[in-house]
Structures are given as structure tokens and as C-alpha cells.
Write a protein that holds these residues in place. Sequence first.
Motif, PDB file in Angstrom:
ATOM      1  N   PHE A  33      18.864  -7.668  42.749  1.00 48.19           N
ATOM      2  CA  PHE A  33      18.256  -6.492  42.111  1.00 48.19           C
ATOM      3  C   PHE A  33      18.719  -5.189  42.753  1.00 48.19           C
ATOM      4  CE2 PHE A  33      14.748  -9.622  41.025  1.00 48.19           C
ATOM      5  CZ  PHE A  33      15.182  -9.790  39.722  1.00 48.19           C
ATOM      6  N   ILE A  34      18.920  -5.203  44.059  1.00 43.46           N
ATOM      7  CA  ILE A  34      19.420  -4.006  44.752  1.00 43.46           C
ATOM      8  C   ILE A  34      20.818  -3.670  44.258  1.00 43.46           C
ATOM      9  CG2 ILE A  34      20.203  -3.123  46.994  1.00 43.46           C
ATOM     10  CD1 ILE A  34      17.781  -4.694  48.222  1.00 43.46           C
ATOM     11  N   THR A  35      21.673  -4.666  44.141  1.00 41.39           N
ATOM     12  CA  THR A  35      23.046  -4.448  43.663  1.00 41.39           C
ATOM     13  C   THR A  35      23.047  -3.923  42.232  1.00 41.39           C
ATOM     14  OG1 THR A  35      23.899  -6.169  45.126  1.00 41.39           O
ATOM     15  CG2 THR A  35      25.268  -5.573  43.225  1.00 41.39           C
ATOM     16  N   ILE A  36      22.242  -4.529  41.389  1.00 42.87           N
ATOM     17  CA  ILE A  36      22.156  -4.080  39.993  1.00 42.87           C
ATOM     18  C   ILE A  36      21.679  -2.631  39.933  1.00 42.87           C
ATOM     19  CG2 ILE A  36      20.907  -4.376  37.809  1.00 42.87           C
ATOM     20  CD1 ILE A  36      20.755  -7.414  38.530  1.00 42.87           C
ATOM     21  N   THR A  37      20.643  -2.319  40.691  1.00 40.17           N
ATOM     22  CA  THR A  37      20.087  -0.967  40.685  1.00 40.17           C
ATOM     23  C   THR A  37      21.129   0.050  41.127  1.00 40.17           C
ATOM     24  OG1 THR A  37      17.889  -1.874  41.112  1.00 40.17           O
ATOM     25  CG2 THR A  37      18.199   0.479  41.534  1.00 40.17           C
ATOM     26  N   ALA A  38      21.874  -0.275  42.155  1.00 38.47           N
ATOM     27  CA  ALA A  38      22.918   0.643  42.629  1.00 38.47           C
ATOM     28  C   ALA A  38      23.964   0.890  41.543  1.00 38.47           C
ATOM     29  CB  ALA A  38      23.575   0.088  43.892  1.00 38.47           C
ATOM     30  N   ASP A  39      24.385  -0.159  40.878  1.00 40.99           N
ATOM     31  CA  ASP A  39      25.391  -0.004  39.821  1.00 40.99           C
ATOM     32  C   ASP A  39      24.846   0.812  38.649  1.00 40.99           C
ATOM     33  OD1 ASP A  39      27.178  -1.464  41.336  1.00 40.99           O
ATOM     34  OD2 ASP A  39      27.020  -3.291  40.122  1.00 40.99           O
ATOM     35  N   LEU A  40      23.603   0.550  38.268  1.00 40.71           N
ATOM     36  CA  LEU A  40      23.018   1.296  37.156  1.00 40.71           C
ATOM     37  C   LEU A  40      22.787   2.758  37.522  1.00 40.71           C
ATOM     38  CD1 LEU A  40      20.459  -1.289  35.733  1.00 40.71           C
ATOM     39  CD2 LEU A  40      22.790  -0.803  34.931  1.00 40.71           C
ATOM     40  N   GLU A  41      22.398   2.998  38.766  1.00 39.70           N
ATOM     41  CA  GLU A  41      22.202   4.390  39.195  1.00 39.70           C
ATOM     42  C   GLU A  41      23.516   5.162  39.201  1.00 39.70           C
ATOM     43  OE1 GLU A  41      19.962   4.052  42.844  1.00 39.70           O
ATOM     44  OE2 GLU A  41      18.064   4.013  41.743  1.00 39.70           O
ATOM     45  N   LYS A  42      24.609   4.492  39.473  1.00 40.06           N
ATOM     46  CA  LYS A  42      25.916   5.164  39.400  1.00 40.06           C
ATOM     47  C   LYS A  42      26.222   5.561  37.953  1.00 40.06           C
ATOM     48  CE  LYS A  42      30.750   4.781  40.693  1.00 40.06           C
ATOM     49  NZ  LYS A  42      31.784   3.954  41.344  1.00 40.06           N
ATOM     50  N   HIS A  43      26.001   4.639  37.011  1.00 42.67           N
ATOM     51  CA  HIS A  43      26.198   4.979  35.595  1.00 42.67           C
ATOM     52  C   HIS A  43      25.251   6.108  35.172  1.00 42.67           C
ATOM     53  CE1 HIS A  43      29.040   1.875  34.494  1.00 42.67           C
ATOM     54  NE2 HIS A  43      28.248   0.912  34.957  1.00 42.67           N
ATOM     55  N   HIS A  44      24.013   6.050  35.634  1.00 41.86           N
ATOM     56  CA  HIS A  44      23.014   7.063  35.302  1.00 41.86           C
ATOM     57  C   HIS A  44      23.479   8.438  35.760  1.00 41.86           C
ATOM     58  CE1 HIS A  44      18.719   8.693  35.679  1.00 41.86           C
ATOM     59  NE2 HIS A  44      18.840   8.376  34.414  1.00 41.86           N
ATOM     60  N   TRP A  45      23.969   8.510  36.971  1.00 39.23           N
ATOM     61  CA  TRP A  45      24.492   9.759  37.514  1.00 39.23           C
ATOM     62  C   TRP A  45      25.662  10.267  36.652  1.00 39.23           C
ATOM     63  CZ3 TRP A  45      29.175   8.946  40.792  1.00 39.23           C
ATOM     64  CH2 TRP A  45      29.807  10.141  41.100  1.00 39.23           C
ATOM     65  N   MET A  46      26.582   9.392  36.332  1.00 35.85           N
ATOM     66  CA  MET A  46      27.772   9.816  35.577  1.00 35.85           C
ATOM     67  C   MET A  46      27.418  10.292  34.178  1.00 35.85           C
ATOM     68  SD  MET A  46      30.707   7.201  36.779  1.00 35.85           S
ATOM     69  CE  MET A  46      31.380   7.322  38.431  1.00 35.85           C
ATOM     70  N   PHE A  47      26.474   9.625  33.523  1.00 33.15           N
ATOM     71  CA  PHE A  47      26.064  10.082  32.194  1.00 33.15           C
ATOM     72  C   PHE A  47      25.299  11.402  32.287  1.00 33.15           C
ATOM     73  CE2 PHE A  47      27.204   5.923  30.489  1.00 33.15           C
ATOM     74  CZ  PHE A  47      27.704   6.286  29.256  1.00 33.15           C
ATOM     75  N   GLN A  48      24.477  11.574  33.302  1.00 37.38           N
ATOM     76  CA  GLN A  48      23.788  12.860  33.475  1.00 37.38           C
ATOM     77  C   GLN A  48      24.797  13.982  33.652  1.00 37.38           C
ATOM     78  OE1 GLN A  48      19.960  12.843  35.859  1.00 37.38           O
ATOM     79  NE2 GLN A  48      20.804  10.822  36.384  1.00 37.38           N
ATOM     80  N   ALA A  49      25.847  13.712  34.417  1.00 34.98           N
ATOM     81  CA  ALA A  49      26.877  14.723  34.669  1.00 34.98           C
ATOM     82  C   ALA A  49      27.642  15.074  33.390  1.00 34.98           C
ATOM     83  CB  ALA A  49      27.842  14.234  35.748  1.00 34.98           C
ATOM     84  N   GLU A  50      27.696  14.131  32.449  1.00 44.02           N
ATOM     85  CA  GLU A  50      28.388  14.371  31.175  1.00 44.02           C
ATOM     86  C   GLU A  50      27.783  15.556  30.412  1.00 44.02           C
ATOM     87  OE1 GLU A  50      30.829  13.111  29.035  1.00 44.02           O
ATOM     88  OE2 GLU A  50      31.611  11.805  30.593  1.00 44.02           O
ATOM     89  N   ASN A  51      26.468  15.638  30.436  1.00 47.50           N
ATOM     90  CA  ASN A  51      25.792  16.712  29.700  1.00 47.50           C
ATOM     91  C   ASN A  51      25.422  17.901  30.571  1.00 47.50           C
ATOM     92  OD1 ASN A  51      25.965  15.572  27.195  1.00 47.50           O
ATOM     93  ND2 ASN A  51      23.852  14.864  27.093  1.00 47.50           N
ATOM     94  N   GLY A  52      25.748  17.792  31.862  1.00 45.76           N
ATOM     95  CA  GLY A  52      25.502  18.909  32.769  1.00 45.76           C
ATOM     96  C   GLY A  52      24.070  19.252  32.809  1.00 45.76           C
TER      97      GLY A  52
END
Length: 156
Positions: A137-156
Motif C-alpha cells: 500500500f505504501i508503494t501504491i500510494t507513492a506512485d499514485l501521489e506522483k501521478h497526482h502531483w503531475m496532473f495538478q501541475a498540468e492545470n497549474g
Amino acid sequence: MYVVKSPLSDADLKTVSEALQGALVDLVDLGLVAKQIHWNVVGPRFRSVHLQLDEVVDTARAHSDTVAERASALGVPPDGRAATVAGGSGIAAVPDGWVKDVDAVGTLVKALGAVIVRMRERVGATGEADPVSQDIFITITADLEKHHWMFQAENG
């Protein structure tokens, strides 16, 4: 019929199996949501968002397999059937039809955020019961949080 026996106590197995099943449902749905948006995204950032969505699909599919196999290893049959996923996912429904790139990104931010909250709850719930599953679950959360960050950055 052969039944896989878990080394966990009944109480710990109940906690862990519920966490694994919930994670499986969320990950299967996240992959479906990302693919649905992938097929329908339009706009000036179509290509970059389209490709980024496939990265989320790949992550969700890989982790859903890991989660399902962990459940099986503990003697718990995983359930990724459509009705189970539809009834248990923590992700809001996505709009039908074409989705503007800015809206597609916003939808993914919300979907990832919902799954991350639930994954963090699973990290907490499984720590004592089964550190092996907690590590997943820790590994999954880390990977999803990376995607979350990148998508947030997409819309600034």
C-alpha cells in the motif's frame, strides 16, 4: 478443492483482506476511469494528456495485479468483477462524451485524490496486521501521489 491457508490470525486476515479488496476495486476503477478519459480527451493539450493518462492506466493495472495476487497468497479470493467494482469504488463517475483537456486533468486529480485518501487509510490499517501488505500500500500510494502531483501541475 485446495484452499490457501494464511499465516495471519483471523482478525488480522479480516483487516488485511478488506484493505486488499478495497484497493483492488479502487485500482481497477482508476484504470477504467483513466482509459475512458483517454479515449475522449480533446483540446490543445490532447496528446500530452492522452499519453499521461495511459501512464496512470499502466500503474493502476500493475498494482491491481499485485494487490490481487497478495490477496490470493493470503487465501482470500480477489474480486475484480464489474459489479463489485461499480458497487465499491471510491471514485466519482466521469462525464460521458468528449472531455476538454483541462476538465480531463481536473477529473483525474479528483479520482487520484480519492484513491490516495483510501490507500493512506489502508496503510494505517494494515501496519500491525501485516507489514508486507502495508508495504504494498505504501508503494501504491507513492506512485499514485506522483501521478497526482503531475496532473495538478498540468492545470497549474
